[in-house]
Design a protein around this motif. Structure first.
Motif, PDB file in Angstrom:
ATOM      1  N   GLY A  38       0.819  -1.202   0.000  1.00  0.00           N
ATOM      2  CA  GLY A  38       0.000   0.000   0.000  1.00  0.00           C
ATOM      3  C   GLY A  38       0.854   1.253   0.000  1.00  0.00           C
ATOM      4  O   GLY A  38       2.075   1.204   0.202  1.00  0.00           O
ATOM      5  N   GLY A  39       0.198   2.384  -0.232  1.00  0.00           N
ATOM      6  CA  GLY A  39       0.898   3.663  -0.227  1.00  0.00           C
ATOM      7  C   GLY A  39      -0.105   4.800  -0.280  1.00  0.00           C
ATOM      8  O   GLY A  39      -1.267   4.617  -0.650  1.00  0.00           O
ATOM      9  N   ARG A  40       0.342   5.986   0.081  1.00  0.00           N
ATOM     10  CA  ARG A  40      -0.540   7.156   0.067  1.00  0.00           C
ATOM     11  C   ARG A  40       0.293   8.422  -0.041  1.00  0.00           C
ATOM     12  O   ARG A  40       1.427   8.479   0.432  1.00  0.00           O
ATOM     13  CB  ARG A  40      -1.390   7.192   1.334  1.00  0.00           C
ATOM     14  N   ASP A  41      -0.292   9.419  -0.675  1.00  0.00           N
ATOM     15  CA  ASP A  41       0.384  10.705  -0.816  1.00  0.00           C
ATOM     16  C   ASP A  41       0.318  11.532   0.456  1.00  0.00           C
ATOM     17  O   ASP A  41       1.276  12.212   0.812  1.00  0.00           O
ATOM     18  CB  ASP A  41      -0.235  11.509  -1.966  1.00  0.00           C
ATOM     19  N   ARG A  42      -0.808  11.499   1.132  1.00  0.00           N
ATOM     20  CA  ARG A  42      -0.992  12.300   2.344  1.00  0.00           C
ATOM     21  C   ARG A  42      -0.682  11.433   3.569  1.00  0.00           C
ATOM     22  O   ARG A  42      -1.452  10.560   3.939  1.00  0.00           O
ATOM     23  CB  ARG A  42      -2.418  12.851   2.414  1.00  0.00           C
ATOM     24  N   ARG A  43       0.465  11.705   4.185  1.00  0.00           N
ATOM     25  CA  ARG A  43       0.900  10.957   5.349  1.00  0.00           C
ATOM     26  C   ARG A  43       0.891  11.859   6.574  1.00  0.00           C
ATOM     27  O   ARG A  43       1.138  13.062   6.491  1.00  0.00           O
ATOM     28  CB  ARG A  43       2.309  10.391   5.137  1.00  0.00           C
ATOM     29  N   TYR A  44       0.621  11.243   7.721  1.00  0.00           N
ATOM     30  CA  TYR A  44       0.532  11.996   8.970  1.00  0.00           C
ATOM     31  C   TYR A  44       1.528  11.441   9.989  1.00  0.00           C
ATOM     32  O   TYR A  44       1.797  10.237  10.037  1.00  0.00           O
ATOM     33  CB  TYR A  44      -0.884  11.911   9.545  1.00  0.00           C
ATOM     34  N   LYS A  45       2.077  12.324  10.798  1.00  0.00           N
ATOM     35  CA  LYS A  45       2.984  11.947  11.869  1.00  0.00           C
ATOM     36  C   LYS A  45       2.585  12.720  13.121  1.00  0.00           C
ATOM     37  O   LYS A  45       2.536  13.948  13.103  1.00  0.00           O
ATOM     38  CB  LYS A  45       4.427  12.258  11.488  1.00  0.00           C
ATOM     39  N   ASN A  46       2.276  11.968  14.183  1.00  0.00           N
ATOM     40  CA  ASN A  46       1.800  12.564  15.439  1.00  0.00           C
ATOM     41  C   ASN A  46       0.572  13.446  15.211  1.00  0.00           C
ATOM     42  O   ASN A  46       0.418  14.508  15.823  1.00  0.00           O
ATOM     43  CB  ASN A  46       2.917  13.384  16.098  1.00  0.00           C
ATOM     44  N   GLY A  47      -0.295  13.009  14.292  1.00  0.00           N
ATOM     45  CA  GLY A  47      -1.529  13.730  14.032  1.00  0.00           C
ATOM     46  C   GLY A  47      -1.393  14.916  13.116  1.00  0.00           C
ATOM     47  O   GLY A  47      -2.393  15.587  12.813  1.00  0.00           O
ATOM     48  N   GLU A  48      -0.185  15.205  12.625  1.00  0.00           N
ATOM     49  CA  GLU A  48       0.030  16.355  11.751  1.00  0.00           C
ATOM     50  C   GLU A  48       0.415  15.888  10.347  1.00  0.00           C
ATOM     51  O   GLU A  48       1.144  14.912  10.181  1.00  0.00           O
ATOM     52  CB  GLU A  48       1.128  17.257  12.318  1.00  0.00           C
ATOM     53  N   LEU A  49      -0.081  16.612   9.348  1.00  0.00           N
ATOM     54  CA  LEU A  49       0.193  16.284   7.961  1.00  0.00           C
ATOM     55  C   LEU A  49       1.660  16.522   7.626  1.00  0.00           C
ATOM     56  O   LEU A  49       2.218  17.572   7.938  1.00  0.00           O
ATOM     57  CB  LEU A  49      -0.688  17.135   7.039  1.00  0.00           C
ATOM     58  N   VAL A  50       2.292  15.510   7.005  1.00  0.00           N
ATOM     59  CA  VAL A  50       3.680  15.626   6.562  1.00  0.00           C
ATOM     60  C   VAL A  50       3.674  16.113   5.118  1.00  0.00           C
ATOM     61  O   VAL A  50       3.237  15.399   4.214  1.00  0.00           O
ATOM     62  CB  VAL A  50       4.415  14.278   6.674  1.00  0.00           C
ATOM     63  N   LYS A  51       4.139  17.330   4.884  1.00  0.00           N
ATOM     64  CA  LYS A  51       4.106  17.929   3.558  1.00  0.00           C
ATOM     65  C   LYS A  51       5.231  17.369   2.684  1.00  0.00           C
ATOM     66  O   LYS A  51       6.400  17.355   3.076  1.00  0.00           O
ATOM     67  CB  LYS A  51       4.260  19.442   3.664  1.00  0.00           C
ATOM     68  N   THR A  52       4.870  16.893   1.493  1.00  0.00           N
ATOM     69  CA  THR A  52       5.839  16.461   0.486  1.00  0.00           C
ATOM     70  C   THR A  52       5.368  16.979  -0.867  1.00  0.00           C
ATOM     71  O   THR A  52       4.281  17.560  -0.983  1.00  0.00           O
ATOM     72  CB  THR A  52       5.960  14.923   0.432  1.00  0.00           C
ATOM     73  N   ASP A  53       6.179  16.740  -1.897  1.00  0.00           N
ATOM     74  CA  ASP A  53       5.779  17.182  -3.230  1.00  0.00           C
ATOM     75  C   ASP A  53       4.639  16.345  -3.794  1.00  0.00           C
ATOM     76  O   ASP A  53       4.088  16.663  -4.843  1.00  0.00           O
ATOM     77  CB  ASP A  53       6.980  17.153  -4.179  1.00  0.00           C
ATOM     78  N   ARG A  54       4.255  15.260  -3.077  1.00  0.00           N
ATOM     79  CA  ARG A  54       3.151  14.412  -3.532  1.00  0.00           C
ATOM     80  C   ARG A  54       1.862  14.679  -2.768  1.00  0.00           C
ATOM     81  O   ARG A  54       0.820  14.125  -3.110  1.00  0.00           O
ATOM     82  CB  ARG A  54       3.513  12.936  -3.339  1.00  0.00           C
ATOM     83  N   THR A  55       1.907  15.483  -1.735  1.00  0.00           N
ATOM     84  CA  THR A  55       0.766  15.638  -0.840  1.00  0.00           C
ATOM     85  C   THR A  55      -0.496  16.089  -1.580  1.00  0.00           C
ATOM     86  O   THR A  55      -1.581  15.518  -1.382  1.00  0.00           O
ATOM     87  CB  THR A  55       1.095  16.643   0.277  1.00  0.00           C
ATOM     88  N   ASN A  56      -0.382  17.089  -2.440  1.00  0.00           N
ATOM     89  CA  ASN A  56      -1.563  17.643  -3.111  1.00  0.00           C
ATOM     90  C   ASN A  56      -2.155  16.716  -4.165  1.00  0.00           C
ATOM     91  O   ASN A  56      -3.300  16.910  -4.582  1.00  0.00           O
ATOM     92  CB  ASN A  56      -1.223  18.989  -3.741  1.00  0.00           C
ATOM     93  N   ARG A  57      -1.404  15.717  -4.605  1.00  0.00           N
ATOM     94  CA  ARG A  57      -1.966  14.758  -5.572  1.00  0.00           C
ATOM     95  C   ARG A  57      -3.065  13.920  -4.922  1.00  0.00           C
ATOM     96  O   ARG A  57      -4.015  13.502  -5.588  1.00  0.00           O
ATOM     97  CB  ARG A  57      -0.846  13.871  -6.117  1.00  0.00           C
ATOM     98  N   ASN A  58      -2.903  13.599  -3.646  1.00  0.00           N
ATOM     99  CA  ASN A  58      -3.958  12.985  -2.822  1.00  0.00           C
ATOM    100  C   ASN A  58      -4.390  11.602  -3.285  1.00  0.00           C
ATOM    101  O   ASN A  58      -5.544  11.207  -3.112  1.00  0.00           O
ATOM    102  CB  ASN A  58      -5.189  13.917  -2.776  1.00  0.00           C
ATOM    103  N   LEU A  59      -3.479  10.811  -3.841  1.00  0.00           N
ATOM    104  CA  LEU A  59      -3.810   9.454  -4.258  1.00  0.00           C
ATOM    105  C   LEU A  59      -3.426   8.466  -3.160  1.00  0.00           C
ATOM    106  O   LEU A  59      -2.537   8.721  -2.347  1.00  0.00           O
ATOM    107  CB  LEU A  59      -3.083   9.099  -5.552  1.00  0.00           C
ATOM    108  N   SER A  60      -4.088   7.323  -3.149  1.00  0.00           N
ATOM    109  CA  SER A  60      -3.781   6.272  -2.177  1.00  0.00           C
ATOM    110  C   SER A  60      -4.260   4.932  -2.717  1.00  0.00           C
ATOM    111  O   SER A  60      -5.125   4.877  -3.594  1.00  0.00           O
ATOM    112  CB  SER A  60      -4.445   6.562  -0.823  1.00  0.00           C
ATOM    113  N   PHE A  61      -3.701   3.836  -2.168  1.00  0.00           N
ATOM    114  CA  PHE A  61      -4.123   2.500  -2.597  1.00  0.00           C
ATOM    115  C   PHE A  61      -3.675   1.463  -1.577  1.00  0.00           C
ATOM    116  O   PHE A  61      -2.817   1.708  -0.731  1.00  0.00           O
ATOM    117  CB  PHE A  61      -3.528   2.155  -3.966  1.00  0.00           C
ATOM    118  N   ARG A  62      -4.277   0.289  -1.682  1.00  0.00           N
ATOM    119  CA  ARG A  62      -3.794  -0.927  -1.042  1.00  0.00           C
ATOM    120  C   ARG A  62      -4.060  -2.054  -2.031  1.00  0.00           C
ATOM    121  O   ARG A  62      -4.907  -1.924  -2.931  1.00  0.00           O
ATOM    122  CB  ARG A  62      -4.490  -1.201   0.288  1.00  0.00           C
ATOM    123  N   SER A  63      -3.351  -3.159  -1.864  1.00  0.00           N
ATOM    124  CA  SER A  63      -3.514  -4.255  -2.811  1.00  0.00           C
ATOM    125  C   SER A  63      -3.194  -5.583  -2.134  1.00  0.00           C
ATOM    126  O   SER A  63      -2.098  -5.758  -1.583  1.00  0.00           O
ATOM    127  CB  SER A  63      -2.590  -4.053  -4.012  1.00  0.00           C
TER     128      SER A  63
END
Length: 327
Positions: free
Chosen positions: A101-126
């Motif tokens: 699995g993977g996701r663009d929007r990741r959180y650490k200690n309840g806060e959003l971790v900003k990366t260059d992928r955050t705004n794409r907002n895609l996620s999946f599991r398989s």
């Protein structure tokens, strides 16, 4: 990813070189009897080993960069069998279930971790399945030629190299606000989010290393890590560019899911961002996706006497001739 690949391939070839050197040394010192004298059928290191294991799996792709892949690890289960040709070389087959699995929007200690992928907002599991066939080469000879496998070394290191096939089923969690407003998992392959319906199967090439410790004459425990090269860039359903949403009006998709497919092709509007224009980069199709599995397993080796008894029974059954009865 290239660092991991180079490490595994290098370790494999070091293992092969060490194996050859150790074998020559044993022959020179007289610890290994000549196969020409005894015959290959007398090699007591031959036999069958069964295994069951569990571990973690993760992947490298558009929704998982090198720095955060381990944090996105998912469970893995395996069953396998291994035939020992001699004291060093085995052929093995395994079936595995693993989740990635993977996701663009990741959180650490309840806060959003900003990366260059955050705004794409895609996620999946398989939830995926894998069947492989591989060679396993032990770095050190487990026994002398005339000793049974239950006299093997208490510890050994080995390399793995093989091929296989994996079936993958990427899906994502989404709430359809235009329908019943219930969040659920949607199978992405049938939605053709990039205008392509890719195969559910991919061939794989695997390479890895492992370490095995003897617990009893018949039981070992092993830990191994192996990387799988695939022939697809759609393990995560992300590869190319955004397409015009008018495609979904006529695509070969169930009518009740066409608006779902259009929404999942670009998920920026879910977080209040404008939709991207057709042709905008969605993924990177210059490289294929891959995945690795780190697992621990328990191995059961059939005792030599029991193994030879089974072989003898099979030979007798194969060549048995019925003797006519005379009165």
């Amino acid at each position: 990813m290239n660092k991991y690949v180079l490490f595994l391939v290098g370790a494999f070839f070091v293992g092969v070189t060490t194996t050859v050197a150790q074998t020559k040394m044993l022959i020179k010192r007289g610890h290994t009897k000549s196969k020409k004298f005894y015959g290959a059928s007398h090699d007591k290191s031959k036999g069958i080993t069964f295994s069951a294991g569990l571990g973690i799996a993760s992947y490298f792709g558009e929704l998982c960069e090198t720095g955060d892949c381990f944090q996105e690890s998912r469970p893995q289960l395996s069953l396998g069998a291994r035939y020992r040709f001699n004291s060093n070389i085995s052929a093995r087959g395994e079936v595995q279930w693993y989740r990635i699995g993977g996701r663009d929007r990741r959180y650490k200690n309840g806060e959003l971790v900003k990366t260059d992928r955050t705004n794409r907002n895609l996620s999946f599991r398989s939830d995926n399945y894998e069947v492989t066939a591989a060679f396993q080469i032990d770095v050190l000879p487990n026994t002398s030629f005339y000793e049974s496998y239950d006299k093997r070394r208490p510890f050994n290191i080995y390399g793995i190299f093989g091929v296989g096939v994996s079936a993958y089923f990427p899906e994502t969690y989404y709430m359809d606000k235009t329908g019943n407003n219930e969040a659920r998992w949607y199978y992405l392959r049938e939605l053709q989010t990039e205008g392509k319906k890719y195969s559910v199967f991919t061939p794989i090439l695997l390479t890895g290393i492992g370490a095995r410790a003897k617990v009893s004459p018949s039981i070992d425990v092993a830990v191994e890590v192996a990387y799988r090269f695939t022939n697809t860039d759609y393990l995560d359903d992300v590869s190319g560019k955004n397409i015009d949403k008018s495609y979904f009006e006529t695509a070969n998709i169930p009518n009740d899911k066409r608006h779902i497919a259009a929404a999942l092709s670009d998920r920026r509007p879910e977080i209040g961002l404008p939709a991207l224009n057709p042709g905008t980069i969605r993924g990177d199709n210059s490289t294929k996706d891959g995945y690795y599995i780190i697992g621990a397993k328990v191995e059961y080796s059939m005792p030599h006497k029991k193994y030879m008894g089974i072989k003898k029974q099979r030979m007798l059954k194969k060549y048995r001739r019925k003797v006519p009865r005379y009165r």
